[in-house]
Design an enzyme around this catalytic site. Sequence first.
Site, PDB file in Angstrom:
ATOM      1  CE  LYS A  47      -2.282   3.960   3.145  1.00 51.35           C
ATOM      2  NZ  LYS A  47      -3.573   3.284   2.950  1.00 51.35           N
ATOM      3  CB  THR A  65      -9.819  -1.648  -1.832  1.00 51.91           C
ATOM      4  OG1 THR A  65      -8.688  -0.841  -2.170  1.00 51.91           O
ATOM      5  CG2 THR A  65     -11.043  -0.772  -1.695  1.00 51.91           C
ATOM      6  CE  LYS A 120      -1.749  -1.742   3.915  1.00 46.33           C
ATOM      7  NZ  LYS A 120      -3.192  -1.721   3.772  1.00 46.33           N
ATOM      8  NE  ARG A 121       1.546   6.706  -2.310  1.00 46.68           N
ATOM      9  CZ  ARG A 121       1.423   7.703  -3.178  1.00 46.68           C
ATOM     10  NH1 ARG A 121       0.830   7.520  -4.339  1.00 46.68           N
ATOM     11  NH2 ARG A 121       1.921   8.895  -2.902  1.00 46.68           N
TER      12      ARG A 121
HETATM   13  C1  26Y Z   1      -6.123  16.240  -2.467  1.00 46.60           C
HETATM   14  C2  26Y Z   1      -5.020  15.257  -2.487  1.00 46.60           C
HETATM   15  C3  26Y Z   1      -3.983  15.521  -1.442  1.00 46.60           C
HETATM   16  C4  26Y Z   1      -5.499  13.846  -2.359  1.00 46.60           C
HETATM   17  C5  26Y Z   1      -5.227  12.980  -3.388  1.00 46.60           C
HETATM   18  C6  26Y Z   1      -5.575  11.666  -3.290  1.00 46.60           C
HETATM   19  C7  26Y Z   1      -6.182  13.391  -1.239  1.00 46.60           C
HETATM   20  C8  26Y Z   1      -6.539  12.048  -1.142  1.00 46.60           C
HETATM   21  C9  26Y Z   1      -6.236  11.180  -2.181  1.00 46.60           C
HETATM   22  C10 26Y Z   1      -6.521   9.758  -2.116  1.00 46.60           C
HETATM   23  C11 26Y Z   1      -7.088   9.168  -1.088  1.00 46.60           C
HETATM   24  C12 26Y Z   1      -7.279   7.720  -1.043  1.00 46.60           C
HETATM   25  O1  26Y Z   1      -6.780   6.980  -1.873  1.00 46.60           O
HETATM   26  N1  26Y Z   1      -8.015   7.241  -0.050  1.00 46.60           N
HETATM   27  C13 26Y Z   1      -8.265   5.818   0.088  1.00 46.60           C
HETATM   28  O2  26Y Z   1      -9.480   5.522  -0.575  1.00 46.60           O
HETATM   29  C14 26Y Z   1      -9.727   4.136  -0.588  1.00 46.60           C
HETATM   30  C15 26Y Z   1     -10.967   3.899  -1.422  1.00 46.60           C
HETATM   31  O3  26Y Z   1     -12.092   4.367  -0.755  1.00 46.60           O
HETATM   32  C16 26Y Z   1      -9.872   3.610   0.821  1.00 46.60           C
HETATM   33  O4  26Y Z   1     -10.021   2.208   0.759  1.00 46.60           O
HETATM   34  C17 26Y Z   1      -8.644   3.945   1.662  1.00 46.60           C
HETATM   35  O5  26Y Z   1      -8.856   3.582   3.002  1.00 46.60           O
HETATM   36  C18 26Y Z   1      -8.359   5.438   1.561  1.00 46.60           C
HETATM   37  O6  26Y Z   1      -7.125   5.741   2.211  1.00 46.60           O
END
Ligand code: 26Y
Length: 792
Positions: free
Chosen positions: A535, A637, A529-530
């Site tokens: 995490k 996921t 994961k990232r």
């Molecule tokens: C605005 C910018 C900084 C930004 C770019 C990407 C903020 C957030 C994101 C991405 C967030 C992300 O990937 N969240 C993940 O989404 C998944 C799908 O719902 C979740 O399973 C996971 O827990 C969550 O970290």
Amino acid sequence: MTPNLLQADVLRHLTFTQGKDAPHASLQDWRLALSHAIRDRIVVPWFAATRRTWADDRKRVCYLSMEYLIGRVLEDAMINLGLYDVAVEAMAGLGLDLRALIDDEPDAALGNGGLGRLAACFMESMATLGCPAYGYGIRYENGLFRQHFEHGRQVETAEDWLAHVDPWEFTRPESAYTVGFKGQVEIRDGREVWFPEETVTAEAHDTPVVGWQGKWANTLRLWAAKGTADFDLARFNRGDYAAAAEPETLARTLSRVLYPDDTTHQGKELRLKQEFFLTSAALQDILRRYLANHGDLGALPAHVAIQMNDTHPAIAGPELIRLLSDVHGLPFDRALEIARGCLGFTNHTLLPEALEKWTMSTFGTILPRHLQIVERIDSWHRRNWPGRPHYLGILKHGEVRMGELAFIMSHKVNGVSALHSQLVKTTLFPELDAMHPGRIVNQTNGVTPRRWLRMANRPLAGLITRTLGEGWEADLDRLRGLEPHVEDAGFRADFAAAKHENKVALANWIGRETGLALDPHAIFDVQIKRIHEYKRQLLNILQTVAHWHAIRANPEAGWVPRVKIFGGKAAPGYAVAKEIIRLINDVAEVLNADPVTNGLLRVIYPPNYNVTMAERLIPAADLSEQISTAGKEASGTGNMKFMMNGAVTIGTLDGANVEILHEVGAGNFFLFGLTADEVARRREDPEHARKAIQASQPLLDVLQMIAEGRFSPAEPERYHGLVHRVWHHDYFLVASDFAAYHAMQAEVDRAYADPARWWKMAALNTARSGFFSSDRTIRGYMDEIWQTTSAL
Ligand code: 26Y
């Protein structure tokens, strides 16, 4: 479709599309020819689906997302069309190995992580379910950066998936829209009119997305930015070549790169421009399509559902109002109601750093008309909900808050797991939830079983089909039918054999890539994961060191061999995450070279984790690491993909782990750690970390070794900062959860040492994973948010 027919198609495309003669064709030429031949087969259901949607005047879903983490397309398309076996034969007949062709395809990495991969799974499930839909995104020329390690440190290089032709897309120069930025707003005939100072053209590139068995296909429409200003021939003729190309170059920066941050919002102007570029082009496209056969914009919500994937496209609210009122002449309040009827908002994170906010000056400079509209939305909301607390609002402290904007402009807001949706209500939007009861709903995430089980894990998919018959891929609850078989030693042996086959394949790949030999009988323990503090890859590597230390103290104690596998990228500007990467690599170097332990414990960190690597790792995993600080992981996921593939989870009560535990049962899940409530309480004790460290001799030893430079002998103080953080600024409770995690890892060893116990647990994980199909998730969105029905 017979192998002969496919062969003829491939040869035709090789000749007439690639313009190559077979004797001179490269692997890539063949791959492109095969891809075009497969794409031809998608076009048929694609046209049929489009015609049907128009003929029935069906409601469409428009999914707005800044990220689509698609991965490779060829194999997935062949599987969904039922052409995989045909293709093996067809290509063999041409003297080619299908696997080599599949492996030649670059990953489409137009996303960072979970949110982008979810969007890709959703596109596939919508196509499988016959839910008419468009996915809208940006056609980034450079997707997520490539990662390699230099002396253990992450180094980023540009990714260039479009350097070669993308055989899946259709360029649509005729579907182009103008998107403006900056400029002034003037009153003309009593109406506000925005005169942008800069304009760019958004050009559509369509990729068909085909569902299971090719019954339906939808469109992924990605926008590329182009200059609107004509090429300046006069300047060119004067010899000023660079200046002549300038407007074009500026425009193209909009679709040049994917922002590689997924947790820290930095307020960069270009990001806001990208977000508006995607959103405005998509909304113009939606209105054009709607108006082609409808007159009354008031009925828009009955015909389109627009879903905002996090706040990134939250400018959709004001932009839709602008288009409806400024351009199409509807009164403001009416435009607002229509927009709200169409829009839904999915939240994916509770981390405050990830919530988008723009200073009013940046926002107002780039989108002056939208700032006015946001002010009107905010005052409309204040007027209509007079009890609204004074500290609440879209515009506060000189900032535009995109979370509040998205909430207020949506008819439904959803979280992505039961726990997360609850926390969205109680911690993120408690006041708005009280003012708008029922608006926040939950839609627990899911993943597509076609890619993540059927395609990625042929040995297990084969066993499932032999046991249950055909068709489980589109009806994943049928996996429950495996339950009675877990008592059967023969079935468990087959299940274990499928896993072993995947582990051998992974060990071979890692051997080729890194030169390290892995024992496929060891527990394959995987965290991919990232890289992020919440995490807690740090918790994992600290425990790995503790385990190593214990083995060294007593090498003959009958240890269960383990392979620790890490994968993931850190945002380029995230210093702590990069230190953690380096520590993992430094620890790996020492442990893998230790002759006393390296038959029992290895640490592997293959660089450049991506979708394709996940497809190799997940089917081969025995243990799935889902160890975030409770309350921080919205859903996860990857956890679902591991479960489907018969890995057992070691994890905290966080995100969808809660639901995984509920489905699989406590006896088949290694649960440890503080709960979200306990985390909040523990943080109130300023001494929590010190107390936890002093209560755990293994943790004390590990921190001591790292601080002494045991893993960085050339630079002993390298990790002083990191160790200091654990002692004094342990916001993510690594120390407090260490002892419980360490003890639970010992329990994992005991379970694995008892094959009957282990394989029953593993098989039950697969059998009970049906709930986590993204088909179930999409049905939830269709019923509760989009109000759409299947066209199949
Ligand atoms: C605005 C910018 C900084 C930004 C770019 C990407 C903020 C957030 C994101 C991405 C967030 C992300 O990937 N969240 C993940 O989404 C998944 C799908 O719902 C979740 O399973 C996971 O827990 C969550 O970290």
